[in-house]
Design an enzyme around this catalytic site. Structure first.
Site, PDB file in Angstrom:
ATOM      1  N   VAL A  36       0.686  -1.724  -2.475  1.00  0.00           N
ATOM      2  CA  VAL A  36       0.676  -1.346  -1.260  1.00  0.00           C
ATOM      3  C   VAL A  36       0.626  -2.513  -0.038  1.00  0.00           C
ATOM      4  O   VAL A  36       1.279  -2.131   1.020  1.00  0.00           O
ATOM      5  CB  VAL A  36      -0.796  -0.858  -0.973  1.00  0.00           C
ATOM      6  CG1 VAL A  36      -1.259  -0.269   0.430  1.00  0.00           C
ATOM      7  CG2 VAL A  36      -1.181   0.393  -2.107  1.00  0.00           C
ATOM      8  N   VAL A 169      -8.403   7.854   0.570  1.00  0.00           N
ATOM      9  CA  VAL A 169      -8.479   9.426   0.116  1.00  0.00           C
ATOM     10  C   VAL A 169      -7.098  10.172   0.380  1.00  0.00           C
ATOM     11  O   VAL A 169      -6.908  10.134   1.374  1.00  0.00           O
ATOM     12  CB  VAL A 169      -9.759  10.176   0.522  1.00  0.00           C
ATOM     13  CG1 VAL A 169      -9.730  11.626   0.144  1.00  0.00           C
ATOM     14  CG2 VAL A 169     -10.883   9.541   0.628  1.00  0.00           C
ATOM     15  N   GLY A 171      -4.091   8.856  -0.323  1.00  0.00           N
ATOM     16  CA  GLY A 171      -2.909   8.385   0.037  1.00  0.00           C
ATOM     17  C   GLY A 171      -2.484   8.665   1.585  1.00  0.00           C
ATOM     18  O   GLY A 171      -3.078   8.233   2.419  1.00  0.00           O
ATOM     19  N   GLY A 223       3.605   2.505 -11.090  1.00  0.00           N
ATOM     20  CA  GLY A 223       2.600   1.850  -9.875  1.00  0.00           C
ATOM     21  C   GLY A 223       1.475   2.748  -9.737  1.00  0.00           C
ATOM     22  O   GLY A 223       0.837   2.379  -8.752  1.00  0.00           O
ATOM     23  N   ASP A 237     -12.420   7.760 -10.189  1.00  0.00           N
ATOM     24  CA  ASP A 237     -11.649   7.726  -8.967  1.00  0.00           C
ATOM     25  C   ASP A 237     -12.164   8.973  -8.089  1.00  0.00           C
ATOM     26  O   ASP A 237     -12.174   8.766  -7.044  1.00  0.00           O
ATOM     27  CB  ASP A 237     -10.080   7.604  -9.220  1.00  0.00           C
ATOM     28  CG  ASP A 237      -9.146   7.624  -8.225  1.00  0.00           C
ATOM     29  OD1 ASP A 237      -9.137   6.724  -7.431  1.00  0.00           O
ATOM     30  OD2 ASP A 237      -8.512   8.642  -7.925  1.00  0.00           O
ATOM     31  N   LYS A 241     -13.852   8.948  -4.394  1.00  0.00           N
ATOM     32  CA  LYS A 241     -13.158   9.585  -3.113  1.00  0.00           C
ATOM     33  C   LYS A 241     -14.047  10.723  -2.402  1.00  0.00           C
ATOM     34  O   LYS A 241     -14.206  11.071  -1.380  1.00  0.00           O
ATOM     35  CB  LYS A 241     -11.797  10.300  -3.490  1.00  0.00           C
ATOM     36  CG  LYS A 241     -10.871   8.917  -3.572  1.00  0.00           C
ATOM     37  CD  LYS A 241      -9.592   9.615  -4.306  1.00  0.00           C
ATOM     38  CE  LYS A 241      -8.535   8.230  -4.445  1.00  0.00           C
ATOM     39  NZ  LYS A 241      -7.212   8.649  -5.240  1.00  0.00           N
TER      40      LYS A 241
HETATM   41  N1  LIG Z   1      -1.120   2.158  -5.194  1.00  0.00           N
HETATM   42  C1  LIG Z   1      -1.522   3.356  -4.561  1.00  0.00           C
HETATM   43  O1  LIG Z   1      -0.851   4.240  -4.775  1.00  0.00           O
HETATM   44  C2  LIG Z   1      -2.964   3.362  -3.842  1.00  0.00           C
HETATM   45  C3  LIG Z   1      -3.193   4.402  -3.204  1.00  0.00           C
HETATM   46  C4  LIG Z   1      -4.307   4.669  -2.346  1.00  0.00           C
HETATM   47  C5  LIG Z   1      -5.515   3.549  -2.470  1.00  0.00           C
HETATM   48  N2  LIG Z   1      -5.062   2.425  -3.229  1.00  0.00           N
HETATM   49  C6  LIG Z   1      -5.964   1.454  -3.259  1.00  0.00           C
HETATM   50  O2  LIG Z   1      -5.056   0.318  -2.571  1.00  0.00           O
HETATM   51  C7  LIG Z   1      -5.769  -0.996  -2.905  1.00  0.00           C
HETATM   52  C8  LIG Z   1      -4.398  -1.807  -3.647  1.00  0.00           C
HETATM   53  O3  LIG Z   1      -3.706  -1.025  -4.289  1.00  0.00           O
HETATM   54  P1  LIG Z   1      -2.426  -1.681  -5.039  1.00  0.00           P
HETATM   55  O4  LIG Z   1      -1.638  -0.625  -5.773  1.00  0.00           O
HETATM   56  O5  LIG Z   1      -1.513  -2.360  -4.186  1.00  0.00           O
HETATM   57  O6  LIG Z   1      -3.096  -2.686  -6.046  1.00  0.00           O
HETATM   58  P2  LIG Z   1      -2.472  -4.123  -6.845  1.00  0.00           P
HETATM   59  O7  LIG Z   1      -0.882  -3.911  -6.818  1.00  0.00           O
HETATM   60  O8  LIG Z   1      -3.200  -4.363  -8.118  1.00  0.00           O
HETATM   61  O9  LIG Z   1      -2.663  -5.119  -5.742  1.00  0.00           O
HETATM   62  C9  LIG Z   1      -3.796  -5.634  -5.480  1.00  0.00           C
HETATM   63  C10 LIG Z   1      -3.735  -7.005  -4.720  1.00  0.00           C
HETATM   64  O10 LIG Z   1      -5.256  -7.397  -4.573  1.00  0.00           O
HETATM   65  C11 LIG Z   1      -5.122  -8.777  -4.576  1.00  0.00           C
HETATM   66  N3  LIG Z   1      -6.560  -9.119  -4.773  1.00  0.00           N
HETATM   67  C12 LIG Z   1      -7.340  -8.642  -5.847  1.00  0.00           C
HETATM   68  N4  LIG Z   1      -8.760  -9.494  -5.754  1.00  0.00           N
HETATM   69  C13 LIG Z   1      -8.482 -10.289  -4.729  1.00  0.00           C
HETATM   70  C14 LIG Z   1      -9.401 -11.221  -3.886  1.00  0.00           C
HETATM   71  N5  LIG Z   1     -10.737 -11.312  -4.441  1.00  0.00           N
HETATM   72  N6  LIG Z   1      -8.793 -11.847  -2.760  1.00  0.00           N
HETATM   73  C15 LIG Z   1      -7.462 -11.577  -2.399  1.00  0.00           C
HETATM   74  N7  LIG Z   1      -6.523 -10.877  -3.025  1.00  0.00           N
HETATM   75  C16 LIG Z   1      -7.234 -10.121  -4.092  1.00  0.00           C
HETATM   76  C17 LIG Z   1      -4.118  -9.079  -5.940  1.00  0.00           C
HETATM   77  O11 LIG Z   1      -3.876 -10.386  -6.007  1.00  0.00           O
HETATM   78  P3  LIG Z   1      -2.745 -10.948  -6.901  1.00  0.00           P
HETATM   79  O12 LIG Z   1      -1.711 -10.694  -6.367  1.00  0.00           O
HETATM   80  O13 LIG Z   1      -3.049 -12.371  -6.915  1.00  0.00           O
HETATM   81  O14 LIG Z   1      -3.167 -10.308  -8.225  1.00  0.00           O
HETATM   82  C18 LIG Z   1      -3.056  -7.930  -5.549  1.00  0.00           C
HETATM   83  O15 LIG Z   1      -2.195  -8.883  -4.668  1.00  0.00           O
HETATM   84  C19 LIG Z   1      -6.436  -0.630  -4.247  1.00  0.00           C
HETATM   85  O16 LIG Z   1      -7.896  -0.681  -3.831  1.00  0.00           O
HETATM   86  C20 LIG Z   1      -6.355   0.887  -4.569  1.00  0.00           C
HETATM   87  O17 LIG Z   1      -7.324   1.508  -4.924  1.00  0.00           O
HETATM   88  C21 LIG Z   1      -3.736   2.445  -3.916  1.00  0.00           C
END
Ligand SMILES: NC(=O)c1ccc[n+]([C@@H]2O[C@H](COP(=O)([O-])OP(=O)(O)OC[C@H]3O[C@@H](n4cnc5c(N)ncnc54)[C@H](OP(=O)(O)O)[C@@H]3O)[C@@H](O)[C@H]2O)c1
Length: 351
Positions: A36, A169, A171, A223, A237, A241
């Site tokens: 994201v 909640v 997306g 992803g 999850d 939400k």
């Molecule tokens: N993907 C979706 O479709 C989606 C939809 C709705 C909501 N979300 C929410 O949006 C958030 C991000 O999702 P994502 O899919 O992008 O996850 P992701 O690809 O796993 O990315 C998470 C990022 O957070 C970083 N991170 C974790 N702990 C950290 C910390 N303590 N300090 C700084 N950076 C930290 C990670 O760092 P590194 O790069 O070093 O590992 C990574 O860059 C999550 O909470 C997820 O539940 C995601």
């Protein structure tokens, strides 16, 4: 004849330009340049070029790229695509994690796109650190909001900071906007949501004849799935939400532990395989009312508004004054979620 799309889409929220021509635009700190976060960096490039916003810092787990003159979002996204750590981005680098940087970086808005603390861990999150420092926050990270509603509410009241969490909640589907703004005066009675897009994706693949392990692998490759899919399949999850929806729609201090929850078990997977032959779909559905929330698998007729496919999410909102409303659209994915995050950032810049 007007060409009507076969699939329903969600309403488009207006993107309000702010700070155009301003010599010192509002500043951002983005924690979490993952799927994201990188999509958001790319979506922000136009706003940065137009001088509407400046990105002071981006933090991952290795540390923080921090430049008071402003980071180039496309450079940071490309560096993260190429290398796991931000130190390789070439930007000035400090070893602050996301929470430390949220307190230290003098940004106007902190954007929390991290994974959130694991269950049982102290909530050392960018969101909480930013609120303690009185900064406005936009978040897609749901666990801290879901598990610690009282702490978040107290910090908002004590500091006057503002919080936007539309991406937590559904997306890109504006569920919380509808509940807290558009339908706020309609007397919302009941909310039914198929908002666990990862589970929907896996069940859709199984209905299409794919094996369970392959369906999970497909969700990970796209992803959509966390490393541990039980977070989705066990209903955690959807319950997190549901807790946020109950907090926002009904002012309840509900946490995921208060949500009555039933996960998707082996028998449900077997039922999903046969559901298609009966013109039905098995989906994880949450029900939220002023009395509480519950989550579990439900067998839905193909034409039910919540019978979404792929990574879509859907919500059915029942009201006293304005009838039923259905919202559906992409419930996961980098670009779709970044669109909701960007809308929240723009809404803060607007006021
Ligand atoms: N993907 C979706 O479709 C989606 C939809 C709705 C909501 N979300 C929410 O949006 C958030 C991000 O999702 P994502 O899919 O992008 O996850 P992701 O690809 O796993 O990315 C998470 C990022 O957070 C970083 N991170 C974790 N702990 C950290 C910390 N303590 N300090 C700084 N950076 C930290 C990670 O760092 P590194 O790069 O070093 O590992 C990574 O860059 C999550 O909470 C997820 O539940 C995601």
């Amino acid at each position: 004849m007007i060409p009507v799309p076969v699939r329903a889409t969600t309403a488009v929220r207006p993107a309000v330009a702010a700070g155009v021509g301003c010599s010192s635009p509002p500043t951002l700190h983005i924690a979490g340049p993952g799927v994201v976060g990188r999509a958001l960096l790319r979506a922000l490039a136009g706003q940065v070029d137009a001088g509407r916003v400046r990105i002071l810092a981006v933090s991952d787990r290795s540390g923080t790229a921090f430049d008071p003159a402003g980071l180039d979002p496309l450079d940071v996204a490309a560096a993260k695509d190429a290398e796991p750590g931000l130190a390789a981005s070439g930007a000035p680098f400090v070893d602050w994690d996301g929470a430390t940087a949220a307190a230290e970086v003098p940004a106007d808005i902190v954007v929390d796109l991290t994974n959130g603390p694991p269950p049982g861990h102290p909530p050392a999150s960018p969101l909480l650190a930013a609120l303690r420092a009185g900064k406005d926050v936009v978040t897609a990270e749901k666990t801290v909001l879901a598990r610690h509603p009282g702490q978040v509410r107290d910090l908002l009241a004590a500091t006057g900071a503002r919080l936007r969490c539309g991406a937590t909640v559904g997306g890109s589907v504006p569920v919380l906007d509808a509940l807290t703004r558009g339908l706020r005066g309609a007397g919302v009675r009941e909310i039914l949501g198929a908002w666990s897009a990862t589970t929907t994706f896996i069940l859709s693949r199984i209905e299409a004849g794919v094996g369970f392990d392959q369906a999970v692998a497909d969700a990970r490759r796209a992803g959509y799935a966390e490393a541990d899919v039980s977070v989705d399949l066990d209903g955690h999850d959807a319950a997190a939400k549901a807790a946020i929806v109950a907090q926002q729609a009904f002012g309840l201090d509900l946490t995921p532990a208060d949500v009555v929850r039933k996960g998707v078990g082996a028998a449900d997977i077997a039922q999903a395989r046969q559901a298609g032959e009966m013109a039905h779909k098995l989906r994880v559905v949450a029900r939220v009312t002023a009395e509480g929330a519950e989550v579990g698998p439900a067998l839905l007729p193909d034409d039910h508004p919540l019978a979404v496919d792929g990574a879509d999410a859907a919500v059915l909102i029942r009201t006293d004054l304005a009838g039923d409303h259905v919202l559906r659209g992409p419930g996961a994915g980098g670009d779709a979620t970044a669109a909701a995050v960007l809308a929240d950032i723009l809404s803060l810049l607007d006021r």
